[in-house]
Design a protein around this motif. Structure first.
Motif, PDB file in Angstrom:
ATOM      1  N   CYS A  33     -46.044  39.917  15.099  1.00 18.17           N
ATOM      2  CA  CYS A  33     -46.307  38.730  14.275  1.00 18.17           C
ATOM      3  C   CYS A  33     -45.119  38.436  13.344  1.00 18.17           C
ATOM      4  O   CYS A  33     -44.742  39.272  12.529  1.00 18.17           O
ATOM      5  CB  CYS A  33     -47.581  38.921  13.443  1.00 18.17           C
ATOM      6  N   PRO A  34     -44.533  37.252  13.442  1.00 19.99           N
ATOM      7  CA  PRO A  34     -43.348  36.968  12.625  1.00 19.99           C
ATOM      8  C   PRO A  34     -43.661  36.675  11.170  1.00 19.99           C
ATOM      9  O   PRO A  34     -42.760  36.668  10.330  1.00 19.99           O
ATOM     10  CB  PRO A  34     -42.745  35.723  13.301  1.00 19.99           C
ATOM     11  N   VAL A  35     -44.957  36.411  10.850  1.00 19.21           N
ATOM     12  CA  VAL A  35     -45.288  36.067   9.457  1.00 19.21           C
ATOM     13  C   VAL A  35     -46.192  37.119   8.805  1.00 19.21           C
ATOM     14  O   VAL A  35     -46.797  36.867   7.759  1.00 19.21           O
ATOM     15  CB  VAL A  35     -45.937  34.659   9.362  1.00 19.21           C
ATOM     16  N   ASN A  36     -46.281  38.283   9.418  1.00 19.32           N
ATOM     17  CA  ASN A  36     -47.056  39.410   8.870  1.00 19.32           C
ATOM     18  C   ASN A  36     -48.472  39.026   8.465  1.00 19.32           C
ATOM     19  O   ASN A  36     -48.917  39.353   7.359  1.00 19.32           O
ATOM     20  CB  ASN A  36     -46.348  40.030   7.656  1.00 19.32           C
ATOM     21  N   CYS A  37     -49.165  38.326   9.346  1.00 17.71           N
ATOM     22  CA  CYS A  37     -50.518  37.936   8.951  1.00 17.71           C
ATOM     23  C   CYS A  37     -51.579  38.762   9.677  1.00 17.71           C
ATOM     24  O   CYS A  37     -52.737  38.379   9.733  1.00 17.71           O
ATOM     25  CB  CYS A  37     -50.735  36.438   9.142  1.00 17.71           C
ATOM     26  N   ILE A  38     -51.183  39.910  10.246  1.00 16.46           N
ATOM     27  CA  ILE A  38     -52.170  40.768  10.916  1.00 16.46           C
ATOM     28  C   ILE A  38     -52.263  42.105  10.179  1.00 16.46           C
ATOM     29  O   ILE A  38     -51.258  42.774   9.968  1.00 16.46           O
ATOM     30  CB  ILE A  38     -51.805  40.997  12.397  1.00 16.46           C
ATOM     31  N   GLU A  39     -53.454  42.455   9.796  1.00 11.57           N
ATOM     32  CA  GLU A  39     -53.720  43.783   9.214  1.00 11.57           C
ATOM     33  C   GLU A  39     -54.478  44.581  10.260  1.00 11.57           C
ATOM     34  O   GLU A  39     -55.188  44.001  11.087  1.00 11.57           O
ATOM     35  CB  GLU A  39     -54.601  43.657   7.968  1.00 11.57           C
ATOM     36  N   MET A  40     -54.380  45.900  10.225  1.00  9.53           N
ATOM     37  CA  MET A  40     -55.102  46.725  11.198  1.00  9.53           C
ATOM     38  C   MET A  40     -56.244  47.455  10.490  1.00  9.53           C
ATOM     39  O   MET A  40     -56.084  47.938   9.367  1.00  9.53           O
ATOM     40  CB  MET A  40     -54.179  47.763  11.852  1.00  9.53           C
ATOM     41  N   THR A  41     -57.395  47.558  11.176  1.00 10.97           N
ATOM     42  CA  THR A  41     -58.510  48.322  10.615  1.00 10.97           C
ATOM     43  C   THR A  41     -58.271  49.801  10.886  1.00 10.97           C
ATOM     44  O   THR A  41     -57.359  50.165  11.638  1.00 10.97           O
ATOM     45  CB  THR A  41     -59.843  47.924  11.286  1.00 10.97           C
ATOM     46  N   GLU A  42     -59.127  50.642  10.315  1.00 11.04           N
ATOM     47  CA  GLU A  42     -58.991  52.090  10.538  1.00 11.04           C
ATOM     48  C   GLU A  42     -59.148  52.456  11.998  1.00 11.04           C
ATOM     49  O   GLU A  42     -58.602  53.439  12.483  1.00 11.04           O
ATOM     50  CB  GLU A  42     -60.043  52.846   9.712  1.00 11.04           C
ATOM     51  N   THR A  43     -59.912  51.641  12.732  1.00 11.34           N
ATOM     52  CA  THR A  43     -60.104  51.944  14.158  1.00 11.34           C
ATOM     53  C   THR A  43     -59.039  51.314  15.033  1.00 11.34           C
ATOM     54  O   THR A  43     -59.110  51.372  16.257  1.00 11.34           O
ATOM     55  CB  THR A  43     -61.495  51.451  14.622  1.00 11.34           C
ATOM     56  N   GLY A  44     -58.024  50.726  14.403  1.00 15.53           N
ATOM     57  CA  GLY A  44     -56.880  50.223  15.168  1.00 15.53           C
ATOM     58  C   GLY A  44     -57.056  48.825  15.711  1.00 15.53           C
ATOM     59  O   GLY A  44     -56.323  48.410  16.606  1.00 15.53           O
ATOM     60  N   GLU A  45     -58.013  48.056  15.154  1.00 21.12           N
ATOM     61  CA  GLU A  45     -58.194  46.683  15.615  1.00 21.12           C
ATOM     62  C   GLU A  45     -57.576  45.710  14.606  1.00 21.12           C
ATOM     63  O   GLU A  45     -57.544  45.989  13.408  1.00 21.12           O
ATOM     64  CB  GLU A  45     -59.684  46.364  15.772  1.00 21.12           C
ATOM     65  N   PRO A  46     -57.098  44.555  15.082  1.00 21.06           N
ATOM     66  CA  PRO A  46     -56.435  43.632  14.157  1.00 21.06           C
ATOM     67  C   PRO A  46     -57.390  42.707  13.399  1.00 21.06           C
ATOM     68  O   PRO A  46     -58.455  42.364  13.916  1.00 21.06           O
ATOM     69  CB  PRO A  46     -55.561  42.793  15.101  1.00 21.06           C
ATOM     70  N   ILE A  47     -56.993  42.359  12.159  1.00 20.26           N
ATOM     71  CA  ILE A  47     -57.695  41.307  11.414  1.00 20.26           C
ATOM     72  C   ILE A  47     -56.634  40.250  11.127  1.00 20.26           C
ATOM     73  O   ILE A  47     -55.616  40.544  10.497  1.00 20.26           O
ATOM     74  CB  ILE A  47     -58.260  41.824  10.073  1.00 20.26           C
ATOM     75  N   VAL A  48     -56.860  39.036  11.639  1.00 21.42           N
ATOM     76  CA  VAL A  48     -55.872  37.972  11.459  1.00 21.42           C
ATOM     77  C   VAL A  48     -56.185  37.194  10.175  1.00 21.42           C
ATOM     78  O   VAL A  48     -57.308  36.726   9.978  1.00 21.42           O
ATOM     79  CB  VAL A  48     -55.882  37.009  12.664  1.00 21.42           C
ATOM     80  N   GLU A  49     -55.172  37.102   9.311  1.00 24.70           N
ATOM     81  CA  GLU A  49     -55.325  36.296   8.087  1.00 24.70           C
ATOM     82  C   GLU A  49     -55.015  34.854   8.475  1.00 24.70           C
ATOM     83  O   GLU A  49     -53.846  34.437   8.532  1.00 24.70           O
ATOM     84  CB  GLU A  49     -54.332  36.812   7.029  1.00 24.70           C
ATOM     85  N   THR A  50     -56.073  34.104   8.813  1.00 29.79           N
ATOM     86  CA  THR A  50     -55.883  32.813   9.470  1.00 29.79           C
ATOM     87  C   THR A  50     -55.124  31.793   8.632  1.00 29.79           C
ATOM     88  O   THR A  50     -54.428  30.947   9.181  1.00 29.79           O
ATOM     89  CB  THR A  50     -57.246  32.228   9.888  1.00 29.79           C
ATOM     90  N   VAL A  51     -55.219  31.897   7.295  1.00 25.82           N
ATOM     91  CA  VAL A  51     -54.502  30.894   6.484  1.00 25.82           C
ATOM     92  C   VAL A  51     -52.987  31.028   6.650  1.00 25.82           C
ATOM     93  O   VAL A  51     -52.246  30.066   6.473  1.00 25.82           O
ATOM     94  CB  VAL A  51     -54.862  30.989   4.975  1.00 25.82           C
ATOM     95  N   LYS A  52     -52.544  32.228   6.991  1.00 24.00           N
ATOM     96  CA  LYS A  52     -51.099  32.418   7.140  1.00 24.00           C
ATOM     97  C   LYS A  52     -50.613  32.216   8.575  1.00 24.00           C
ATOM     98  O   LYS A  52     -49.422  32.081   8.833  1.00 24.00           O
ATOM     99  CB  LYS A  52     -50.721  33.827   6.684  1.00 24.00           C
ATOM    100  N   CYS A  53     -51.565  32.252   9.535  1.00 26.20           N
ATOM    101  CA  CYS A  53     -51.183  32.191  10.955  1.00 26.20           C
ATOM    102  C   CYS A  53     -50.531  30.849  11.284  1.00 26.20           C
ATOM    103  O   CYS A  53     -51.031  29.791  10.922  1.00 26.20           O
ATOM    104  CB  CYS A  53     -52.430  32.393  11.816  1.00 26.20           C
TER     105      CYS A  53
END
Ligand SMILES: Cc1cc2nc3c(=O)[nH]c(=O)nc-3n(C[C@H](O)[C@H](O)[C@H](O)COP(=O)(O)OP(=O)(O)OC[C@H]3O[C@@H](n4cnc5c(N)ncnc54)[C@H](O)[C@@H]3O)c2cc1C
Ligand code: SF4
Ligand code: SF4
Length: 439
Positions: A33-53
């Motif tokens: 991701c070029p704008v760093n809008c993905i965070e990872m959960t403890e189980t390794g799945e992504p959470i997309v911060e849609t306002v930044k996407c």
């Protein structure tokens, strides 16, 4: 009137995760991701911060399990539908990053094999690599080239032509007589900067491992060590297959953003290629010379393997009789030695036998030992763990002796003998002696 027509902007949407599809591959989406809008959960799945996407779709393209999709609101979907109905041509957006990368990668062409030599004597693995390199070069439609570095080593260029190279880059000077990391790294990096190869293959020997790692670090590219398979994908990337996670799985590794792509391969892993007497090629003599004063290492003497009393090179043996934990003790290896002597071969061992101190480390066959490819490999009291199999499964013939009929060694055996090795091995040895007497 065109100036009255409002300019319609094509909606880009935002990325979102599809339920149950993420395989937690190690956050590839996040790192793309070029704008760093993905965070990872403890189980390794992504959470997309849609306002930044920004809807660039990089995460979608990189995901190996199609776990991400583009999401459009109802309003955006309507705009897309209207655009489609109006047939308004919306030019495909050019990704400048991808274009720049494609341009950079296109500068690199050719498959190179490093011809390892010690005092002018080539390492056989170099010819094995020219064999596999020829296939890669043919797929890529490029030249197969040899890198020959040393002093008075021009004969190795001609030898490389006989094994399939069509070009050789030759660096011939006294400073290169002995292998020394500093001098060879400088020389190779000079060649890479000047001629830009796409792929470089080296033997996974002491020299090859040392040199490949240093070059990859210097030129800033990837290196896959101990490959057991090499091929090319539809985007010209080298697919480098090797055992991973202790040998329990085979991983295919690619270096799709950097060039050259570098791999090392152990001796005897690739089949020896045929020698074509009289084959010719072009020698490019590169005058680049490293100043002797800049090389801190001085070689006093070369002590070769095999000069010691017990040293045996099992990698070149045509017949190997190997023993494992089933041998029960070091004294029983004499029985294997007798059989190996009758065959004109050598004794090998599993890691368990080596770890128990029954055999020296240079006899170990397998992932952390040697890779062998004899005409006949006789495994006595060896269960056939994957780490052992990767070192011997390409033998022309495997004979397994084991009292456990479900031992995995039988899966790779040409002939399997279920029974007590302490009865079977002496019986085979005496049968061979008997046959020899009658001949
Ligand atoms: C990272 C890593 C790297 C490794 N690298 C290597 C490697 O390079 N090489 C390697 O070999 N291993 C390696 N190992 C170890 C490997 O996983 C196995 O533990 C090892 O190969 C087992 O050795 P073995 O077959 O001799 O012993 P065992 O698995 O204990 O098998 C002994 C076999 O002998 C048979 N047997 C016993 N008595 C008799 C008898 N009288 N007659 C007939 N058969 C008998 C038994 O049925 C059994 O199948 C590695 C492991 C790891 C984790
Ligand atoms: S679409 Fe692009 S910006 Fe949006 S999450 Fe994926 S990589 Fe990041
Ligand atoms: S790239 Fe795909 S599989 Fe990997 S963590 Fe992201 S969503 Fe999951």
């Amino acid at each position: 009137m065109s100036e009255l027509t409002p300019k319609i902007k094509k909606p880009r949407g935002v990325a979102r995760l599809l339920d149950g599809k993420c395989i937690a591959c190690g956050a590839r989406c996040q790192s793309s991701c070029p704008v760093n809008c993905i965070e990872m959960t403890e189980t390794g799945e992504p959470i997309v911060e849609t306002v930044k996407c920004i809807g660039c779709q990089k995460c979608i393209k990189i995901c190996p399990s199609d776990a991400l999709e583009m999401f459009f609101t109802a309003e955006e979907q309507q705009i897309l539908a209207d655009l489609a109905a109006l047939a308004v041509p919306v030019p495909e957006e050019v990704d400048p990053e991808a274009t720049a990368l494609a341009k950079k990668l296109a500068e690199y062409r050719g498959v190179w094999v490093f011809i390892e030599q010690t005092e002018g004597e080539p390492a056989r693995v170099s010819w094995e690599l020219l064999g596999v390199g020829a296939g890669l070069a043919a797929t890529l439609g490029v030249e197969l080239c040899a890198i020959v570095i040393g002093e008075k080593v021009e004969h190795l260029c001609h030898e490389a032509f006989a094994y399939g190279a069509t070009k050789a880059y030759l660096m011939d000077a006294p400073v290169y007589y002995h292998y020394r990391t500093e001098a060879y790294v400088e020389a190779c990096c000079h060649l890479i900067d000047t001629y830009k190869p796409e792929v470089i293959l080296m033997g996974a020997t002491g020299m090859g491992r040392d040199l490949a790692g240093a070059i990859a670090t210097r030129v800033g590219t990837g290196l896959t060590a101990d490959c057991t398979g090499l091929s090319i994908d539809d985007k010209r990337n080298l697919m480098q297959t090797r055992p991973a996670f202790g040998g329990n799985i085979m991983a295919t590794i690619m270096c799709d953003k950097y060039r050259p792509q570098m791999s090392t391969v152990r001796p005897n892993v690739m089949p020896m290629t045929d020698r074509r007497e009289g084959a010719v090629g072009t020698i490019i003599r590169d005058p680049f010379i490293v100043a002797e004063e800049s090389v801190l290492t001085k070689v006093i003497e070369i002590i070769r393997d095999g000069h010691g009393k017990s040293a045996v090179d099992i990698t070149g043996a045509e017949f190997i009789v190997s023993g494992g934990r089933g041998m029960m003790g070091p004294e029983n290896f004499a029985m294997l030695k007798e059989l190996a002597d009758e065959l004109g071969g050598v004794v090998g061992a599993s890691r368990s036998a080596v770890d128990s101190g029954w055999m020296p480390g240079d006899r170990q066959v397998g992932q952390t030992g040697k890779t062998v490819r004899p005409k006949i490999y006789i495994a006595c009291g060896i269960s056939g763990a994957i780490q052992h199999l990767v070192g011997m499964q390409d033998s022309d013939m495997v004979i397994a002796i084991n009292r456990d009929s479900s031992a995995p060694i039988f899966e790779v055996a040409t002939y399997g003998i279920v029974g007590d090795l302490f009865q079977i091995v002496p019986a085979i040895t005496s049968k061979i002696r008997e046959m020899k007497q009658h001949n």
